[in-house]
Motif scaffolding. Structure first.
Motif, PDB file in Angstrom:
ATOM      1  N   GLU A 162       0.844  -1.208   0.000  1.00  0.00           N
ATOM      2  CA  GLU A 162       0.000   0.000   0.000  1.00  0.00           C
ATOM      3  C   GLU A 162       0.875   1.253   0.000  1.00  0.00           C
ATOM      4  O   GLU A 162       0.604   2.208  -0.731  1.00  0.00           O
ATOM      5  CB  GLU A 162      -0.921   0.020   1.228  1.00  0.00           C
ATOM      6  CG  GLU A 162      -2.062  -0.955   1.189  1.00  0.00           C
ATOM      7  CD  GLU A 162      -3.284  -0.482   0.428  1.00  0.00           C
ATOM      8  OE1 GLU A 162      -3.248   0.584  -0.244  1.00  0.00           O
ATOM      9  OE2 GLU A 162      -4.294  -1.196   0.492  1.00  0.00           O
ATOM     10  N   ALA A 163       1.934   1.249   0.811  1.00  0.00           N
ATOM     11  CA  ALA A 163       2.827   2.411   0.873  1.00  0.00           C
ATOM     12  C   ALA A 163       3.522   2.641  -0.467  1.00  0.00           C
ATOM     13  O   ALA A 163       3.678   3.793  -0.900  1.00  0.00           O
ATOM     14  CB  ALA A 163       3.854   2.220   1.991  1.00  0.00           C
ATOM     15  N   ASP A 164       3.933   1.563  -1.130  1.00  0.00           N
ATOM     16  CA  ASP A 164       4.556   1.699  -2.450  1.00  0.00           C
ATOM     17  C   ASP A 164       3.582   2.292  -3.462  1.00  0.00           C
ATOM     18  O   ASP A 164       3.946   3.164  -4.255  1.00  0.00           O
ATOM     19  CB  ASP A 164       5.061   0.348  -2.955  1.00  0.00           C
ATOM     20  CG  ASP A 164       6.331  -0.121  -2.257  1.00  0.00           C
ATOM     21  OD1 ASP A 164       6.840   0.593  -1.359  1.00  0.00           O
ATOM     22  OD2 ASP A 164       6.815  -1.209  -2.618  1.00  0.00           O
ATOM     23  N   LEU A 165       2.346   1.804  -3.442  1.00  0.00           N
ATOM     24  CA  LEU A 165       1.338   2.337  -4.364  1.00  0.00           C
ATOM     25  C   LEU A 165       1.078   3.812  -4.082  1.00  0.00           C
ATOM     26  O   LEU A 165       1.034   4.632  -5.006  1.00  0.00           O
ATOM     27  CB  LEU A 165       0.035   1.531  -4.264  1.00  0.00           C
ATOM     28  CG  LEU A 165       0.077   0.121  -4.850  1.00  0.00           C
ATOM     29  CD1 LEU A 165      -1.188  -0.647  -4.481  1.00  0.00           C
ATOM     30  CD2 LEU A 165       0.263   0.155  -6.358  1.00  0.00           C
ATOM     31  N   LYS A 166       0.914   4.139  -2.813  1.00  0.00           N
ATOM     32  CA  LYS A 166       0.662   5.530  -2.436  1.00  0.00           C
ATOM     33  C   LYS A 166       1.838   6.410  -2.847  1.00  0.00           C
ATOM     34  O   LYS A 166       1.652   7.508  -3.379  1.00  0.00           O
ATOM     35  CB  LYS A 166       0.419   5.635  -0.932  1.00  0.00           C
ATOM     36  CG  LYS A 166       0.051   7.019  -0.474  1.00  0.00           C
ATOM     37  CD  LYS A 166      -0.264   7.056   1.008  1.00  0.00           C
ATOM     38  CE  LYS A 166      -0.667   8.460   1.411  1.00  0.00           C
ATOM     39  NZ  LYS A 166      -0.984   8.545   2.833  1.00  0.00           N
ATOM     40  N   GLY A 167       3.056   5.924  -2.615  1.00  0.00           N
ATOM     41  CA  GLY A 167       4.249   6.682  -2.990  1.00  0.00           C
ATOM     42  C   GLY A 167       4.337   6.947  -4.488  1.00  0.00           C
ATOM     43  O   GLY A 167       4.934   7.937  -4.914  1.00  0.00           O
ATOM     44  N   ALA A 168       3.752   6.062  -5.279  1.00  0.00           N
ATOM     45  CA  ALA A 168       3.741   6.231  -6.739  1.00  0.00           C
ATOM     46  C   ALA A 168       2.523   7.020  -7.220  1.00  0.00           C
ATOM     47  O   ALA A 168       2.327   7.184  -8.422  1.00  0.00           O
ATOM     48  CB  ALA A 168       3.788   4.861  -7.421  1.00  0.00           C
ATOM     49  N   GLY A 169       1.698   7.478  -6.265  1.00  0.00           N
ATOM     50  CA  GLY A 169       0.529   8.278  -6.624  1.00  0.00           C
ATOM     51  C   GLY A 169      -0.703   7.482  -7.009  1.00  0.00           C
ATOM     52  O   GLY A 169      -1.627   8.026  -7.608  1.00  0.00           O
ATOM     53  N   PHE A 170      -0.727   6.196  -6.664  1.00  0.00           N
ATOM     54  CA  PHE A 170      -1.862   5.348  -7.009  1.00  0.00           C
ATOM     55  C   PHE A 170      -2.828   5.212  -5.836  1.00  0.00           C
ATOM     56  O   PHE A 170      -2.442   5.381  -4.677  1.00  0.00           O
ATOM     57  CB  PHE A 170      -1.384   3.948  -7.406  1.00  0.00           C
ATOM     58  CG  PHE A 170      -0.678   3.895  -8.733  1.00  0.00           C
ATOM     59  CD1 PHE A 170      -1.303   4.325  -9.892  1.00  0.00           C
ATOM     60  CD2 PHE A 170       0.615   3.412  -8.820  1.00  0.00           C
ATOM     61  CE1 PHE A 170      -0.656   4.266 -11.118  1.00  0.00           C
ATOM     62  CE2 PHE A 170       1.280   3.348 -10.034  1.00  0.00           C
ATOM     63  CZ  PHE A 170       0.639   3.782 -11.191  1.00  0.00           C
ATOM     64  N   PRO A 171      -4.066   4.833  -6.135  1.00  0.00           N
ATOM     65  CA  PRO A 171      -5.017   4.536  -5.057  1.00  0.00           C
ATOM     66  C   PRO A 171      -4.670   3.206  -4.376  1.00  0.00           C
ATOM     67  O   PRO A 171      -3.702   2.534  -4.732  1.00  0.00           O
ATOM     68  CB  PRO A 171      -6.367   4.472  -5.768  1.00  0.00           C
ATOM     69  CG  PRO A 171      -6.057   4.189  -7.193  1.00  0.00           C
ATOM     70  CD  PRO A 171      -4.678   4.735  -7.456  1.00  0.00           C
ATOM     71  N   SER A 172      -5.509   2.804  -3.441  1.00  0.00           N
ATOM     72  CA  SER A 172      -5.247   1.632  -2.608  1.00  0.00           C
ATOM     73  C   SER A 172      -5.422   0.309  -3.351  1.00  0.00           C
ATOM     74  O   SER A 172      -5.977   0.259  -4.450  1.00  0.00           O
ATOM     75  CB  SER A 172      -6.168   1.645  -1.388  1.00  0.00           C
ATOM     76  OG  SER A 172      -7.483   1.305  -1.783  1.00  0.00           O
ATOM     77  N   LEU A 173      -4.978  -0.742  -2.680  1.00  0.00           N
ATOM     78  CA  LEU A 173      -5.132  -2.101  -3.218  1.00  0.00           C
ATOM     79  C   LEU A 173      -6.591  -2.455  -3.479  1.00  0.00           C
ATOM     80  O   LEU A 173      -6.879  -3.220  -4.391  1.00  0.00           O
ATOM     81  CB  LEU A 173      -4.546  -3.119  -2.237  1.00  0.00           C
ATOM     82  CG  LEU A 173      -3.045  -3.283  -2.249  1.00  0.00           C
ATOM     83  CD1 LEU A 173      -2.603  -4.192  -1.106  1.00  0.00           C
ATOM     84  CD2 LEU A 173      -2.576  -3.835  -3.572  1.00  0.00           C
TER      85      LEU A 173
END
Length: 147
Positions: free
Chosen positions: A27-38
């Motif tokens: 989740e943190a990686d996705l958020k860091g890349a500007g994406f929404p949640s899993l």
């Protein structure tokens, strides 16, 4: 009622903790890349895999184990972003289908560019292929034959 053996209790605690830890890192990686949640990714992938890219909300709820009220709000947000659209269910005006849009397909693919490597980083690098198969098999026992 019989107490579970200590080994079973340890397995339970480690299963929950490991799942939370890995999911939190992803989740943190996705958020860091500007994406929404899993959760967004899971809905988009479920729809992408469905015939014609469509499922009923109940099918999504069952497949992903969402609570109905959480799924409704999530679908509202995803629809507002143009990732899914609601369409009438053929022959039943009280029901609807959720359909993935082209934008939803594109977001799912882009999210995978972060999600896939994160799975490798947090899970794949810790297990050989045989161990990963064994873990998947053991976890399948918890899920039952229909999952």
């Amino acid at each position: 009622m019989q107490e579970p053996p200590e080994a079973v209790t340890d397995a339970w605690v480690r299963l929950i903790r490991a799942g939370r830890e890995v999911a939190g890192k992803i989740e943190a990686d996705l958020k860091g890349a500007g994406f929404p949640s899993l959760a967004w990714y899971d809905v988009l992938l479920s729809l992408k895999k469905a015939p014609d890219g469509r499922r009923t909300p109940r099918e999504i709820e069952h497949e992903l184990l969402f609570e109905q009220y959480n799924l409704s709000r999530l679908l509202d947000r995803m629809e507002a972003e143009g990732l899914v659209k609601r369409i009438p269910f053929p022959g039943d005006k009280r029901r609807q289908l959720i359909e993935i849009t082209g934008e939803g397909r594109a977001l799912q693919r882009h999210m995978w560019s972060v999600y896939g490597p994160a799975i490798s980083r947090y899970l794949g690098c810790r297990f050989g292929e045989g161990e990963a198969r064994q873990l998947a098999s053991l976890l399948q026992k918890l899920m039952g034959p229909d999952e």
